[in-house]
Design a protein around this motif. Structure first.
Motif, PDB file in Angstrom:
ATOM      1  N   TRP A   1       0.037   9.591 -10.131  1.00  0.00           N
ATOM      2  CA  TRP A   1      -1.544   9.195 -10.192  1.00  0.00           C
ATOM      3  C   TRP A   1      -1.570   8.426 -11.297  1.00  0.00           C
ATOM      4  CZ3 TRP A   1      -5.465   9.614  -6.624  1.00  0.00           C
ATOM      5  CH2 TRP A   1      -5.393  10.517  -5.420  1.00  0.00           C
ATOM      6  N   PHE A   2      -1.980   7.314 -11.213  1.00  0.00           N
ATOM      7  CA  PHE A   2      -2.223   6.274 -12.245  1.00  0.00           C
ATOM      8  C   PHE A   2      -3.627   5.744 -12.106  1.00  0.00           C
ATOM      9  CE2 PHE A   2       2.080   4.968 -13.661  1.00  0.00           C
ATOM     10  CZ  PHE A   2       2.651   5.589 -12.551  1.00  0.00           C
TER      11      PHE A   2
ATOM     12  N   VAL B   1      -1.005   8.760 -15.438  1.00  0.00           N
ATOM     13  CA  VAL B   1      -2.054   9.792 -15.433  1.00  0.00           C
ATOM     14  C   VAL B   1      -1.178  11.149 -15.194  1.00  0.00           C
ATOM     15  CG1 VAL B   1      -3.996  11.112 -14.493  1.00  0.00           C
ATOM     16  CG2 VAL B   1      -4.122   8.337 -14.636  1.00  0.00           C
ATOM     17  N   ALA B   2      -0.515  11.107 -14.241  1.00  0.00           N
ATOM     18  CA  ALA B   2       0.023  12.434 -13.911  1.00  0.00           C
ATOM     19  C   ALA B   2       1.171  12.262 -12.991  1.00  0.00           C
ATOM     20  CB  ALA B   2      -0.868  13.623 -13.277  1.00  0.00           C
TER      21      ALA B   2
ATOM     22  N   VAL C   1       4.006   6.978  -4.816  1.00  0.00           N
ATOM     23  CA  VAL C   1       5.324   7.769  -4.289  1.00  0.00           C
ATOM     24  C   VAL C   1       6.611   7.134  -4.820  1.00  0.00           C
ATOM     25  CG1 VAL C   1       5.343   6.943  -1.820  1.00  0.00           C
ATOM     26  CG2 VAL C   1       6.343   9.073  -2.486  1.00  0.00           C
ATOM     27  N   ASN C   2       7.600   7.576  -5.109  1.00  0.00           N
ATOM     28  CA  ASN C   2       8.787   7.091  -5.462  1.00  0.00           C
ATOM     29  C   ASN C   2       9.997   7.480  -4.366  1.00  0.00           C
ATOM     30  OD1 ASN C   2      11.426   6.496  -6.271  1.00  0.00           O
ATOM     31  ND2 ASN C   2      11.115   7.349  -8.378  1.00  0.00           N
TER      32      ASN C   2
ATOM     33  N   PHE D   1      10.640  13.595 -12.216  1.00  0.00           N
ATOM     34  CA  PHE D   1       9.161  13.083 -12.205  1.00  0.00           C
ATOM     35  C   PHE D   1       9.114  11.741 -12.893  1.00  0.00           C
ATOM     36  CE2 PHE D   1       8.150  14.028 -16.602  1.00  0.00           C
ATOM     37  CZ  PHE D   1       8.794  15.149 -16.603  1.00  0.00           C
ATOM     38  N   TYR D   2       8.135  10.755 -12.640  1.00  0.00           N
ATOM     39  CA  TYR D   2       8.437   9.369 -12.944  1.00  0.00           C
ATOM     40  C   TYR D   2       7.085   9.199 -13.607  1.00  0.00           C
ATOM     41  CZ  TYR D   2      12.582   9.667 -10.708  1.00  0.00           C
ATOM     42  OH  TYR D   2      13.674  10.110 -10.132  1.00  0.00           O
ATOM     43  N   THR D   3       6.988   8.149 -14.691  1.00  0.00           N
ATOM     44  CA  THR D   3       5.871   7.799 -15.321  1.00  0.00           C
ATOM     45  C   THR D   3       5.495   6.543 -15.597  1.00  0.00           C
ATOM     46  OG1 THR D   3       6.945   7.614 -17.635  1.00  0.00           O
ATOM     47  CG2 THR D   3       5.852  10.185 -16.868  1.00  0.00           C
ATOM     48  N   ARG D   4       6.382   5.368 -15.111  1.00  0.00           N
ATOM     49  CA  ARG D   4       6.271   4.236 -15.112  1.00  0.00           C
ATOM     50  C   ARG D   4       6.199   3.499 -13.665  1.00  0.00           C
ATOM     51  NH1 ARG D   4      10.330   5.822 -18.413  1.00  0.00           N
ATOM     52  NH2 ARG D   4      10.334   5.250 -20.547  1.00  0.00           N
ATOM     53  N   ASN D   5       4.995   2.355 -13.958  1.00  0.00           N
ATOM     54  CA  ASN D   5       4.699   1.733 -12.498  1.00  0.00           C
ATOM     55  C   ASN D   5       5.531   1.351 -11.539  1.00  0.00           C
ATOM     56  OD1 ASN D   5       2.177   1.656 -13.513  1.00  0.00           O
ATOM     57  ND2 ASN D   5       1.905  -0.172 -14.029  1.00  0.00           N
ATOM     58  N   TYR D   6       6.694   0.750 -12.458  1.00  0.00           N
ATOM     59  CA  TYR D   6       7.884   0.043 -11.565  1.00  0.00           C
ATOM     60  C   TYR D   6       8.827   1.230 -10.663  1.00  0.00           C
ATOM     61  CZ  TYR D   6      10.851   1.123 -15.947  1.00  0.00           C
ATOM     62  OH  TYR D   6      11.466   1.767 -16.762  1.00  0.00           O
ATOM     63  N   GLU D   7       8.581   2.526 -11.139  1.00  0.00           N
ATOM     64  CA  GLU D   7       9.270   3.526 -10.738  1.00  0.00           C
ATOM     65  C   GLU D   7       8.854   3.978  -9.259  1.00  0.00           C
ATOM     66  OE1 GLU D   7       9.232   5.999 -13.849  1.00  0.00           O
ATOM     67  OE2 GLU D   7      11.112   5.514 -14.552  1.00  0.00           O
ATOM     68  N   TYR D   8       7.738   3.520  -8.974  1.00  0.00           N
ATOM     69  CA  TYR D   8       7.314   3.635  -7.602  1.00  0.00           C
ATOM     70  C   TYR D   8       7.275   2.539  -6.705  1.00  0.00           C
ATOM     71  CZ  TYR D   8       5.455   8.034  -9.851  1.00  0.00           C
ATOM     72  OH  TYR D   8       5.364   9.309 -10.622  1.00  0.00           O
ATOM     73  N   ASP D   9       7.446   2.939  -5.397  1.00  0.00           N
ATOM     74  CA  ASP D   9       7.453   1.800  -4.485  1.00  0.00           C
ATOM     75  C   ASP D   9       6.352   1.618  -3.441  1.00  0.00           C
ATOM     76  OD1 ASP D   9      10.301   3.178  -2.829  1.00  0.00           O
ATOM     77  OD2 ASP D   9       8.883   4.134  -3.736  1.00  0.00           O
TER      78      ASP D   9
END
Length: 126
Positions: free
Chosen positions: A36-37, A48-49, A98-99, A106-114
């Motif tokens: 979640w962002f 966020v989480a 979702v990545n 788990f991932y915390t950066r915008n670019y890690e999610y597609d």
């Protein structure tokens, strides 16, 4: 292809609670980490989480730790964000993501999610 649809946003008084939902369709949901962002007014999107594919591990931004809880129900293809003790500074558009490039961690950066949802507005009044 993956589709994400958020719901559950709204207007709440400071100290109140909301639960956001993110329904996923497409690829096998239970394989992938999710997050979640949020994007406050006139600010950049921020983490966020996050939660691992199994749901066993979660991670939070310091600003929400102890107040927000991320969870997922892989049988329902849904991830949740329970928000308690809301503050005016939590006001933002909330996005789930979702990545699908990895199945672990788990991932915390915008670019890690597609893939991203369209967002849901959360407004906390003082």
């Amino acid at each position: 292809q993956v589709q994400l649809v958020e719901s559950g946003g709204g207007l709440v008084q400071a100290g109140g609670s909301l639960r956001l939902s993110c329904a996923a369709s497409g690829r096998i949901f239970l394989l992938y980490p999710m997050g979640w962002f949020r994007q406050p007014p006139e600010k950049e999107r921020e983490f966020v989480a996050a939660i691992t594919a199994s749901g066993a591990t979660t991670y939070y931004a310091d600003s929400v730790k102890g107040r927000f809880t991320i969870s997922r129900d892989n049988g329902k293809n849904t991830v949740y964000l329970r928000m308690n003790s809301l503050k005016p500074e939590d006001t933002a558009v909330y996005y789930c993501a979702v990545n699908t490039k990895d199945t672990s961690g788990f991932y915390t950066r915008n670019y890690e999610y597609d893939y991203w949802g369209q967002g849901t507005q959360v407004t906390v009044s003082s």
